[in-house]
Design a protein around this motif. Structure first.
Motif, PDB file in Angstrom:
ATOM      1  N   LEU A   1     -26.191  22.709  20.002  1.00 40.32           N
ATOM      2  CA  LEU A   1     -26.340  24.012  19.342  1.00 40.32           C
ATOM      3  C   LEU A   1     -25.048  24.416  18.629  1.00 40.32           C
ATOM      4  O   LEU A   1     -25.084  25.015  17.547  1.00 40.32           O
ATOM      5  N   ARG A   2     -23.912  24.074  19.226  1.00 44.43           N
ATOM      6  CA  ARG A   2     -22.632  24.403  18.595  1.00 44.43           C
ATOM      7  C   ARG A   2     -22.451  23.613  17.299  1.00 44.43           C
ATOM      8  O   ARG A   2     -21.985  24.145  16.292  1.00 44.43           O
ATOM      9  N   ARG A   3     -22.822  22.340  17.317  1.00 42.76           N
ATOM     10  CA  ARG A   3     -22.715  21.538  16.091  1.00 42.76           C
ATOM     11  C   ARG A   3     -23.629  22.072  15.006  1.00 42.76           C
ATOM     12  O   ARG A   3     -23.243  22.125  13.826  1.00 42.76           O
ATOM     13  N   ALA A   4     -24.836  22.465  15.387  1.00 39.74           N
ATOM     14  CA  ALA A   4     -25.763  23.018  14.404  1.00 39.74           C
ATOM     15  C   ALA A   4     -25.211  24.315  13.814  1.00 39.74           C
ATOM     16  O   ALA A   4     -25.306  24.555  12.599  1.00 39.74           O
ATOM     17  N   ALA A   5     -24.632  25.161  14.656  1.00 34.65           N
ATOM     18  CA  ALA A   5     -24.042  26.409  14.176  1.00 34.65           C
ATOM     19  C   ALA A   5     -22.856  26.127  13.261  1.00 34.65           C
ATOM     20  O   ALA A   5     -22.641  26.823  12.254  1.00 34.65           O
ATOM     21  N   ALA A   6     -22.068  25.096  13.586  1.00 35.92           N
ATOM     22  CA  ALA A   6     -20.926  24.728  12.742  1.00 35.92           C
ATOM     23  C   ALA A   6     -21.400  24.256  11.377  1.00 35.92           C
ATOM     24  O   ALA A   6     -20.777  24.571  10.352  1.00 35.92           O
ATOM     25  N   HIS A   7     -22.488  23.509  11.334  1.00 40.38           N
ATOM     26  CA  HIS A   7     -23.013  23.061  10.049  1.00 40.38           C
ATOM     27  C   HIS A   7     -23.484  24.254   9.218  1.00 40.38           C
ATOM     28  O   HIS A   7     -23.243  24.305   8.007  1.00 40.38           O
ATOM     29  N   ARG A   8     -24.131  25.212   9.855  1.00 41.04           N
ATOM     30  CA  ARG A   8     -24.548  26.410   9.116  1.00 41.04           C
ATOM     31  C   ARG A   8     -23.333  27.153   8.574  1.00 41.04           C
ATOM     32  O   ARG A   8     -23.348  27.647   7.432  1.00 41.04           O
ATOM     33  N   ALA A   9     -22.278  27.237   9.376  1.00 44.45           N
ATOM     34  CA  ALA A   9     -21.052  27.884   8.921  1.00 44.45           C
ATOM     35  C   ALA A   9     -20.423  27.114   7.765  1.00 44.45           C
ATOM     36  O   ALA A   9     -19.883  27.716   6.828  1.00 44.45           O
ATOM     37  N   PHE A  10     -20.507  25.789   7.823  1.00 46.71           N
ATOM     38  CA  PHE A  10     -19.962  24.961   6.744  1.00 46.71           C
ATOM     39  C   PHE A  10     -20.752  25.189   5.463  1.00 46.71           C
ATOM     40  O   PHE A  10     -20.167  25.324   4.385  1.00 46.71           O
ATOM     41  N   PHE A  11     -22.088  25.222   5.558  1.00 48.74           N
ATOM     42  CA  PHE A  11     -22.903  25.474   4.367  1.00 48.74           C
ATOM     43  C   PHE A  11     -22.533  26.822   3.738  1.00 48.74           C
ATOM     44  O   PHE A  11     -22.389  26.942   2.521  1.00 48.74           O
ATOM     45  N   ALA A  12     -22.411  27.853   4.588  1.00 46.92           N
ATOM     46  CA  ALA A  12     -22.080  29.188   4.087  1.00 46.92           C
ATOM     47  C   ALA A  12     -20.707  29.185   3.439  1.00 46.92           C
ATOM     48  O   ALA A  12     -20.509  29.788   2.367  1.00 46.92           O
ATOM     49  N   TRP A  13     -19.741  28.527   4.079  1.00 50.94           N
ATOM     50  CA  TRP A  13     -18.396  28.440   3.496  1.00 50.94           C
ATOM     51  C   TRP A  13     -18.442  27.736   2.140  1.00 50.94           C
ATOM     52  O   TRP A  13     -17.853  28.230   1.166  1.00 50.94           O
ATOM     53  N   PHE A  14     -19.135  26.609   2.060  1.00 48.21           N
ATOM     54  CA  PHE A  14     -19.167  25.824   0.825  1.00 48.21           C
ATOM     55  C   PHE A  14     -19.818  26.614  -0.306  1.00 48.21           C
ATOM     56  O   PHE A  14     -19.320  26.647  -1.435  1.00 48.21           O
TER      57      PHE A  14
END
Length: 228
Positions: free
Chosen positions: A187-200
Motif C-alpha cells: 500500500l505504501r508503494r502504491a501511495a508513493a506511485h500516486r504521489a509521483f504521478f501528482a508530482w510529475f
C-alpha cells in the motif's frame, strides 16, 4: 533551428539527451490495459499501434515525443532531488538497451515506467516519496479483508477453496499478523506511485517543448494519441 528538445525552468534540455535515450530503446514500450493510476495525459500515450499509427514516420515522431517526456522526467527529478537536499545522483549514461518490465508499463504507464528505469534521480525521488507515506492500520486491515483470495494458504489453494464462499474456514487464510507488513509495504508503494504521478504532472506543467517534442497526447500536433 533549435538544438533543444524542451526548456525546463528556463534551462534548455538538449536534443542530444533525447537522441541518446532513443539509441537505447528499440521500440517505444506500450502501456497495458487496466491502468487507472496514471495521469489522464499518460493514459492516452500507451495504447498499441492501430491503423491510425500505421505510418512508420508518424510512429517514429511519436517515439521521439515519448522519449522527450522520459528525459524531461529525469531533468525534473534531478532538480527535485537537489531541492530536497538529497544526496547527488549519478548522471544517466544510456549505453545499453533500456529494459522496461511489461508489468511496470501496465501499472505505471509507459512514460513513468521508462523514467523510473532510465533515471536514478526519478528512483531516488520515488524512494523518498515512499518513505513519506503513512498507511493507517485500518487501511491495511481493510485491504486484507477485501482481498481474501490473495491470502489463501498453500493447502487451501491446492484444495481449490473459494475464498469468498461459505465453506472457507479461517484456517484457510494466512493470519493477518503474518502478512500485515507485506500489505502495508504494498500500500505504501502504491501511495508513493500516486504521489509521483501528482508530482510529475505538476512539475512538467510549465515545461516548454520544441516543435516535434510535444507530449504524445498533446492535441496541438497532428500525430497526437489522446484517445480514451
Amino acid at each position: 533551428m533549435t538544438d533543444h528538445a524542451a526548456v525546463v525552468h528556463g534551462e534548455p534540455v538538449p536534443k542530444s539527451r533525447v537522441d541518446a535515450l532513443l539509441e537505447t530503446v528499440q521500440e517505444r514500450p506500450f502501456r497495458g490495459a487496466g491502468n487507472g493510476a496514471t495521469s489522464h495525459n499518460d493514459a492516452a500515450d500507451g495504447h498499441r499501434h492501430n491503423a491510425a499509427l500505421s505510418s512508420p514516420a508518424r510512429a517514429e515522431r511519436q517515439r521521439r515525443r515519448w522519449a522527450t517526456q522520459v528525459v524531461v522526467a529525469d531533468e525534473l527529478a534531478r532538480r527535485a532531488v537537489a531541492e530536497r537536499g538529497l544526496p547527488p545522483v549519478p548522471e544517466v549514461s544510456p549505453t545499453r538497451l533500456l529494459a522496461v518490465a511489461e508489468n511496470d508499463v501496465a501499472d505505471l504507464g509507459s512514460i513513468v515506467a521508462a523514467a523510473l528505469a532510465h533515471s536514478p534521480a526519478a528512483r531516488t525521488l520515488l524512494t523518498e516519496l515512499e518513505a513519506e507515506q503513512h498507511i493507517p492500520e485500518e487501511a491495511v486491515q481493510d485491504y486484507y479483508d477485501r482481498n481474501r483470495d490473495r491470502f489463501l494458504t498453500p493447502e487451501a489453494l491446492r484444495r481449490g477453496v473459494d475464498p469468498f464462499g461459505r465453506r472457507a474456514a479461517p484456517s484457510d487464510f494466512l493470519p493477518f499478523e503474518q502478512v500485515r507488513q507485506a500489505v502495508e509495504g504494498e500500500l505504501r508503494r502504491a501511495a508513493a506511485h500516486r504521489a509521483f504521478f501528482a508530482w510529475f504532472d505538476q512539475a512538467r506543467a510549465d515545461v516548454v517543448y520544441a516543435a516535434g517534442h510535444e507530449h504524445p497526447g498533446d492535441p496541438s500536433h497532428p500525430d497526437h494519441e489522446h484517445r480514451h
